[in-house]
Design a protein around this motif. Structure first.
Motif, PDB file in Angstrom:
ATOM      1  N   GLY A  33       0.799  -1.227   0.000  1.00 49.79           N
ATOM      2  CA  GLY A  33       0.000   0.000   0.000  1.00 49.79           C
ATOM      3  C   GLY A  33       0.831   1.277   0.000  1.00 49.79           C
ATOM      4  O   GLY A  33       0.275   2.361   0.018  1.00 49.79           O
ATOM      5  N   GLY A  34       2.158   1.151   0.014  1.00 50.71           N
ATOM      6  CA  GLY A  34       2.986   2.346  -0.094  1.00 50.71           C
ATOM      7  C   GLY A  34       3.815   2.696   1.127  1.00 50.71           C
ATOM      8  O   GLY A  34       4.525   3.691   1.135  1.00 50.71           O
ATOM      9  N   VAL A  35       3.727   1.876   2.173  1.00 55.45           N
ATOM     10  CA  VAL A  35       4.573   2.105   3.350  1.00 55.45           C
ATOM     11  C   VAL A  35       5.981   1.628   2.991  1.00 55.45           C
ATOM     12  O   VAL A  35       6.143   0.571   2.392  1.00 55.45           O
ATOM     13  N   PRO A  36       7.030   2.421   3.294  1.00 54.72           N
ATOM     14  CA  PRO A  36       8.374   1.988   2.910  1.00 54.72           C
ATOM     15  C   PRO A  36       8.815   0.724   3.639  1.00 54.72           C
ATOM     16  O   PRO A  36       8.573   0.603   4.839  1.00 54.72           O
ATOM     17  N   PRO A  37       9.453  -0.229   2.959  1.00 57.20           N
ATOM     18  CA  PRO A  37       9.980  -1.391   3.660  1.00 57.20           C
ATOM     19  C   PRO A  37      11.220  -1.010   4.463  1.00 57.20           C
ATOM     20  O   PRO A  37      12.031  -0.218   4.008  1.00 57.20           O
ATOM     21  N   VAL A  38      11.325  -1.574   5.660  1.00 58.37           N
ATOM     22  CA  VAL A  38      12.456  -1.252   6.529  1.00 58.37           C
ATOM     23  C   VAL A  38      13.108  -2.555   6.991  1.00 58.37           C
ATOM     24  O   VAL A  38      12.426  -3.501   7.377  1.00 58.37           O
ATOM     25  N   LEU A  39      14.442  -2.567   6.932  1.00 62.54           N
ATOM     26  CA  LEU A  39      15.183  -3.711   7.460  1.00 62.54           C
ATOM     27  C   LEU A  39      15.586  -3.403   8.899  1.00 62.54           C
ATOM     28  O   LEU A  39      16.157  -2.344   9.175  1.00 62.54           O
ATOM     29  N   VAL A  40      15.241  -4.314   9.805  1.00 65.91           N
ATOM     30  CA  VAL A  40      15.653  -4.154  11.204  1.00 65.91           C
ATOM     31  C   VAL A  40      16.804  -5.117  11.450  1.00 65.91           C
ATOM     32  O   VAL A  40      16.672  -6.321  11.222  1.00 65.91           O
ATOM     33  N   THR A  41      17.918  -4.591  11.895  1.00 65.65           N
ATOM     34  CA  THR A  41      19.039  -5.467  12.257  1.00 65.65           C
ATOM     35  C   THR A  41      19.390  -5.206  13.707  1.00 65.65           C
ATOM     36  O   THR A  41      19.037  -4.177  14.272  1.00 65.65           O
ATOM     37  N   LYS A  42      20.046  -6.174  14.291  1.00 65.76           N
ATOM     38  CA  LYS A  42      20.435  -6.011  15.689  1.00 65.76           C
ATOM     39  C   LYS A  42      21.945  -6.139  15.780  1.00 65.76           C
ATOM     40  O   LYS A  42      22.520  -7.100  15.287  1.00 65.76           O
ATOM     41  N   GLU A  43      22.577  -5.139  16.389  1.00 67.08           N
ATOM     42  CA  GLU A  43      24.020  -5.220  16.587  1.00 67.08           C
ATOM     43  C   GLU A  43      24.294  -6.020  17.843  1.00 67.08           C
ATOM     44  O   GLU A  43      23.387  -6.328  18.608  1.00 67.08           O
ATOM     45  N   GLU A  44      25.585  -6.311  18.065  1.00 67.15           N
ATOM     46  CA  GLU A  44      25.955  -7.193  19.181  1.00 67.15           C
ATOM     47  C   GLU A  44      25.436  -6.680  20.526  1.00 67.15           C
ATOM     48  O   GLU A  44      25.010  -7.441  21.368  1.00 67.15           O
ATOM     49  N   ASN A  45      25.479  -5.371  20.711  1.00 66.00           N
ATOM     50  CA  ASN A  45      25.070  -4.813  22.007  1.00 66.00           C
ATOM     51  C   ASN A  45      23.553  -4.629  22.103  1.00 66.00           C
ATOM     52  O   ASN A  45      23.083  -3.801  22.872  1.00 66.00           O
ATOM     53  N   ASN A  46      22.802  -5.394  21.299  1.00 65.07           N
ATOM     54  CA  ASN A  46      21.341  -5.367  21.374  1.00 65.07           C
ATOM     55  C   ASN A  46      20.732  -4.083  20.814  1.00 65.07           C
ATOM     56  O   ASN A  46      19.563  -3.807  21.014  1.00 65.07           O
ATOM     57  N   ARG A  47      21.540  -3.288  20.134  1.00 67.79           N
ATOM     58  CA  ARG A  47      21.012  -2.045  19.554  1.00 67.79           C
ATOM     59  C   ARG A  47      20.424  -2.331  18.191  1.00 67.79           C
ATOM     60  O   ARG A  47      21.060  -2.966  17.353  1.00 67.79           O
ATOM     61  N   GLU A  48      19.223  -1.845  17.983  1.00 62.57           N
ATOM     62  CA  GLU A  48      18.600  -2.049  16.679  1.00 62.57           C
ATOM     63  C   GLU A  48      18.991  -0.924  15.733  1.00 62.57           C
ATOM     64  O   GLU A  48      19.069   0.238  16.132  1.00 62.57           O
ATOM     65  N   VAL A  49      19.238  -1.289  14.476  1.00 65.62           N
ATOM     66  CA  VAL A  49      19.510  -0.295  13.442  1.00 65.62           C
ATOM     67  C   VAL A  49      18.473  -0.489  12.342  1.00 65.62           C
ATOM     68  O   VAL A  49      18.105  -1.616  12.025  1.00 65.62           O
ATOM     69  N   TYR A  50      17.980   0.636  11.800  1.00 63.79           N
ATOM     70  CA  TYR A  50      16.867   0.583  10.847  1.00 63.79           C
ATOM     71  C   TYR A  50      17.272   1.123   9.483  1.00 63.79           C
ATOM     72  O   TYR A  50      17.814   2.226   9.395  1.00 63.79           O
ATOM     73  N   PHE A  51      17.005   0.365   8.444  1.00 61.66           N
ATOM     74  CA  PHE A  51      17.364   0.741   7.082  1.00 61.66           C
ATOM     75  C   PHE A  51      16.122   0.846   6.211  1.00 61.66           C
ATOM     76  O   PHE A  51      15.391  -0.131   6.049  1.00 61.66           O
ATOM     77  N   LEU A  52      15.905   2.030   5.636  1.00 57.38           N
ATOM     78  CA  LEU A  52      14.848   2.162   4.628  1.00 57.38           C
ATOM     79  C   LEU A  52      15.389   1.510   3.355  1.00 57.38           C
ATOM     80  O   LEU A  52      16.514   1.811   2.935  1.00 57.38           O
ATOM     81  N   LEU A  53      14.636   0.591   2.768  1.00 59.31           N
ATOM     82  CA  LEU A  53      15.153  -0.164   1.626  1.00 59.31           C
ATOM     83  C   LEU A  53      14.706   0.455   0.300  1.00 59.31           C
ATOM     84  O   LEU A  53      13.540   0.832   0.129  1.00 59.31           O
ATOM     85  N   THR A  54      15.650   0.570  -0.624  1.00 58.19           N
ATOM     86  CA  THR A  54      15.337   1.057  -1.972  1.00 58.19           C
ATOM     87  C   THR A  54      15.961   0.095  -2.975  1.00 58.19           C
ATOM     88  O   THR A  54      16.695  -0.803  -2.594  1.00 58.19           O
ATOM     89  N   ASP A  55      15.641   0.306  -4.253  1.00 56.71           N
ATOM     90  CA  ASP A  55      16.307  -0.539  -5.243  1.00 56.71           C
ATOM     91  C   ASP A  55      17.729  -0.018  -5.448  1.00 56.71           C
ATOM     92  O   ASP A  55      18.147   0.956  -4.825  1.00 56.71           O
ATOM     93  N   VAL A  56      18.475  -0.656  -6.339  1.00 55.74           N
ATOM     94  CA  VAL A  56      19.894  -0.315  -6.508  1.00 55.74           C
ATOM     95  C   VAL A  56      20.067   1.149  -6.911  1.00 55.74           C
ATOM     96  O   VAL A  56      21.019   1.814  -6.518  1.00 55.74           O
ATOM     97  N   LYS A  57      19.105   1.648  -7.696  1.00 57.58           N
ATOM     98  CA  LYS A  57      19.214   3.037  -8.164  1.00 57.58           C
ATOM     99  C   LYS A  57      18.709   4.037  -7.123  1.00 57.58           C
ATOM    100  O   LYS A  57      18.768   5.239  -7.332  1.00 57.58           O
ATOM    101  N   GLY A  58      18.151   3.546  -6.030  1.00 57.48           N
ATOM    102  CA  GLY A  58      17.670   4.456  -5.005  1.00 57.48           C
ATOM    103  C   GLY A  58      16.193   4.784  -5.132  1.00 57.48           C
ATOM    104  O   GLY A  58      15.696   5.709  -4.497  1.00 57.48           O
ATOM    105  N   ASN A  59      15.471   4.020  -5.960  1.00 58.74           N
ATOM    106  CA  ASN A  59      14.023   4.253  -6.100  1.00 58.74           C
ATOM    107  C   ASN A  59      13.240   3.404  -5.101  1.00 58.74           C
ATOM    108  O   ASN A  59      13.723   2.367  -4.657  1.00 58.74           O
ATOM    109  N   PRO A  60      12.018   3.831  -4.772  1.00 59.87           N
ATOM    110  CA  PRO A  60      11.207   3.050  -3.808  1.00 59.87           C
ATOM    111  C   PRO A  60      10.948   1.642  -4.321  1.00 59.87           C
ATOM    112  O   PRO A  60      10.826   1.420  -5.527  1.00 59.87           O
ATOM    113  N   ILE A  61      10.865   0.667  -3.412  1.00 63.45           N
ATOM    114  CA  ILE A  61      10.420  -0.670  -3.793  1.00 63.45           C
ATOM    115  C   ILE A  61       9.241  -1.062  -2.909  1.00 63.45           C
ATOM    116  O   ILE A  61       9.235  -0.775  -1.712  1.00 63.45           O
ATOM    117  N   HIS A  62       8.263  -1.709  -3.510  1.00 59.40           N
ATOM    118  CA  HIS A  62       7.104  -2.173  -2.749  1.00 59.40           C
ATOM    119  C   HIS A  62       6.792  -3.618  -3.107  1.00 59.40           C
ATOM    120  O   HIS A  62       7.158  -4.532  -2.395  1.00 59.40           O
TER     121      HIS A  62
END
Lengths: 344, 120, 260
Positions: free
Chosen positions: C188-217
């Motif tokens: 529906g148009g909400v950006p996909p986000v990758l959630v990763t966890k670093e060793e110290n339990n800290r979450e890092v969030y990545f907005l995902l785009t295609d290789v060219k930097g365009n939105p992907i759904h």
């Protein structure tokens, strides 16, 4: 059945039964909500509603499925069977609330139809652990819906007891679907030894009860009688049958109930026309064979329900030879009057 | 029930007895039943701090319920002073504070609400 | 075949004493099963995170609109302090349907100062804003916004979620149970986000785009809600990160998600 259909023929036992169902459900929900919000203060209400009604429906389904074999093993459980369909409908309502909330929560407000989304938003149909578990729950709910909506005696009579029973035996499929729905859904994410063990224990209990009851019954069905020269089957000495009660006897795999009453003996088909209850486990009350399941009545000598009712079952001829009861395995058409024989 | 239905019941339950546990086992065999649960339930303060000289270290243990968390110095009279910076989630943050700072305020900068007041 | 002479008929009042006794026991055992069931199923739920959705409690937020590449608002908090707020729409939708009117009237919105009244969603230092009415978005000038800064190529393991649910609307807003909802949100148009966890339990969030930097759904739907390994160019934008990925290179990991 010669009377008009009503929603429910209320009586004291049905009212008490339903009060117990409602109280049980309320107790469960209150306790579940209390524990959830006390131990998990950040949880949201929608999640708790979905989980509370889902888990309640599963527990109720286990109880419902245990009732049948319990009554086979001990007839004193029969009052629980008497109004089991109200328990079934209540369980369906709990499952329906779970289903509606889950569909709204997870599938509504998107740009595709929620039901279409239910089937297509996870396409891992080829995987077991990633399988779209909501589809399993949906089909289970559909089965429960069909059962709940045909649970009234109106459908029982119009579909015939055989078709109706076949339809309602789909509850076993629903049970399997529900278990998989939970194991491939909730348990994949909310992994806990305790909840998993609970459902495993439930499965073990149900399987044990059903199989013990089934093997007990199939022993009766496998019985092969001794025959006399005319092909009549040897039953037992008449003294073996209790007064006002029956002996169930297997003739060519079909069960016949031989009743003793007022010094007489009569034999009718063992299967009640209403829901297939075992007439031979019933009793003669007011001169009528009374079914142990829902109290349907038949006259022992002709297998007919007393007016205004119209149910009829097959009848059989009996005779006594050298102090032994014999039965003619050939049944007479439903409702045929056969003069009772003297039991002495 | 008629004999056929009794037989059907028996076979259905033999089926449930055999097939269902197999599927149950396959469904859960790779699950981790021992994983620790991380809870956001915190004590009084979701943050802890340590001060050495002018260096203030803030450790955010539990995510703050905040739209944007700004850290302010607290002057001796209790009023809000310089902005030290933002807290962006779980993790540790280091700020250089001015001499004479009595404590810090953590504010929700979008909702303009005070979240915490910490006095050293 | 000996049996007691008790015989229960549903429509008659009398119940034999033996039957009564057994029924009482049956009812108590059933109550015990219900209580135990509620205790087990109620107690063994994973604790929900303290994410928040200000449902029914809107806030007015002003900032500079930019699409980098998803619609965001750079909101000034104080001098040199900004928050990058991700914009969302009502229900399981992105913000674009609610910005359509404004785009038709004002053209490209990049660099425009917008004031939006919406419902905030926030968790762990990230904030998003749900727009539920295009009438509640107003243009009030122009402003500057930052371009994402490159951080090189990285390979990361985590779960792709929809940030609307993850950061507040649903609990839990990740994982298998929530997967179909996440798929609908992202479709529906909400950006996909990758959630990763670093060793110290800290979450890092990545907005995902295609290789060219365009939105992907649509293309990312098969990978949502399950542990995966992703490789791509990483950029930094305020408190968010952006990862430019080739969807066909996403590797599904056969294991439990580490973000649970």
């Amino acid at each position: 059945m010669g009377l008009d259909y009503k929603w429910v023929f209320w009586n004291t036992h049905k009212k008490a039964y339903d009060r117990l169902i409602v109280s049980g459900m309320v107790i469960y929900l209150v306790l579940f909500f209390t524990i959830s919000f006390l131990t998990n203060p950040e949880i949201i209400a929608e999640t708790v509603i979905i989980r509370a009604f889902g888990s309640l429906a599963i527990i109720m389904l286990h109880i419902i499925l245990a009732i049948g074999p319990l009554t086979r093993l001990n007839t004193k459980f029969l009052p629980v069977l008497y109004n089991r369909r109200h328990l079934g409908v209540s369980m369906f309502l709990a499952a329906l609330i779970h289903g509606i909330f889950a569909i709204i929560h997870f599938h509504a407000l998107g740009n595709v139809n929620p039901i279409y989304s239910l089937f297509t938003s996870n396409m891992d149909y080829g995987s077991l652990t990633n399988f779209p578990f909501q589809v399993l729950g949906f089909f289970a709910l559909l089965i429960l819906f069909v059962m709940a909506s045909t649970s009234h005696d109106f459908f029982l009579h119009n579909l015939s007891a055989k078709t109706w029973k076949r339809l309602h035996m789909m509850v076993y499929l629903a049970y399997a679907l529900v278990i998989l729905h939970v194991f491939l859904g909730a348990f994949q994410q909310e992994t806990s030894v305790f909840t998993t063990a609970t459902l495993f224990l439930g499965w073990l209990t149900l399987v044990s009860l059903h199989l013990v009851a089934a093997f007990k019954e199939s022993k009766v069905d496998r019985f092969v009688a001794e025959k006399n020269t005319e092909g009549w089957h040897k039953v037992c000495p008449p003294e073996e049958i209790e007064e006002s009660r029956a002996k169930i006897f297997t003739v060519k795999g079909e069960r016949v109930a031989i009743f003793k009453y007022d010094g007489k003996l009569s034999a009718i088909h063992n299967v009640c026309k209403h829901q297939g209850g075992p007439l031979g486990e019933g009793k003669i009350v007011d001169g009528c064979v009374t079914c142990p399941w829902h109290g349907y009545q038949y006259l022992p000598h002709n297998g007919q329900s007393p007016p205004p009712f119209t149910e009829k079952v097959k009848t059989y001829a009996l005779k006594i030879e050298k102090g032994m009861v014999y039965i003619n395995p050939k049944a007479f058409p439903e409702g045929t009057a056969i003069p009772p024989i003297s039991s002495s | 029930m008629i004999a056929g239905q009794r037989k059907a019941h028996k076979y259905i339950w033999i089926g449930i007895a055999v097939v269902l546990p197999l599927l149950m086992f396959l469904a859960i065999k790779d699950l981790d039943f021992t994983s620790a649960r991380t809870s956001d339930a915190s004590g009084e303060l979701p943050v802890s701090f340590s001060l050495s000289g002018q260096s203030l270290k803030i450790q955010v243990d539990t995510p703050l319920k905040s739209t944007a968390s700004l850290v302010y110095e607290m002057y001796t009279d209790g009023s809000r002073g310089n902005i030290l910076g933002q807290l962006e989630g779980r993790g540790s943050y280091e700020f250089l504070i001015s001499p004479g700072t009595k404590g810090i305020y953590i504010m929700d900068a979008i909702k303009k609400e005070e979240l915490f007041k910490i006095e050293f | 075949m000996k049996r007691s002479d008790e015989f229960y008929i549903g429509y008659q009042k009398e119940v034999g004493p033996g039957t009564k006794k057994l029924l009482k026991r049956f009812i108590w055992i059933t109550v015990l099963i219900l209580l135990t069931g509620a205790a087990v199923f109620g107690f063994f739920q994973r604790p929900a995170v303290n994410s928040t959705f200000d449902f029914g409690n809107p806030t007015q937020v002003s900032g500079v609109y930019h699409e980098s590449p998803y619609p965001m608002l750079r909101v000034p908090l104080a001098e040199n302090e900004f928050k990058e707020i991700v914009l969302l729409g009502f229900g399981k939708s992105g913000p674009n349907p609610f910005l359509k009117d404004l785009r038709e009237r004002k053209g490209d919105l990049n660099g425009k100062q917008l004031t939006i009244e919406g419902q905030l969603i926030y968790y762990n230092g990230r904030t998003l804003l749900e727009i539920d009415d295009s009438q509640k978005v107003m243009v009030s000038g122009t402003g500057a916004y930052e371009q994402p800064k490159s951080m090189g190529t990285r390979t990361l393991e985590g779960e792709i979620i929809d940030p609307k649910c993850y950061f507040g609307v649903m609990k839990p807003g990740y994982g298998k149970i929530h997967r179909s909802c996440a798929a609908l949100c992202i479709l529906g148009g909400v950006p996909p986000v990758l959630v990763t966890k670093e060793e110290n339990n800290r979450e890092v969030y990545f907005l995902l785009t295609d290789v060219k930097g365009n939105p992907i759904h649509q293309d990312i739907l098969p990978y949502i809600g399950q542990p995966s390994r992703l490789t791509g160019q990483v950029k930094e934008l305020g408190e968010w990160r952006i990862m430019q990925i080739d969807v066909s290179q996403i590797e599904k990991l056969k294991k439990e998600s580490s973000i649970y």
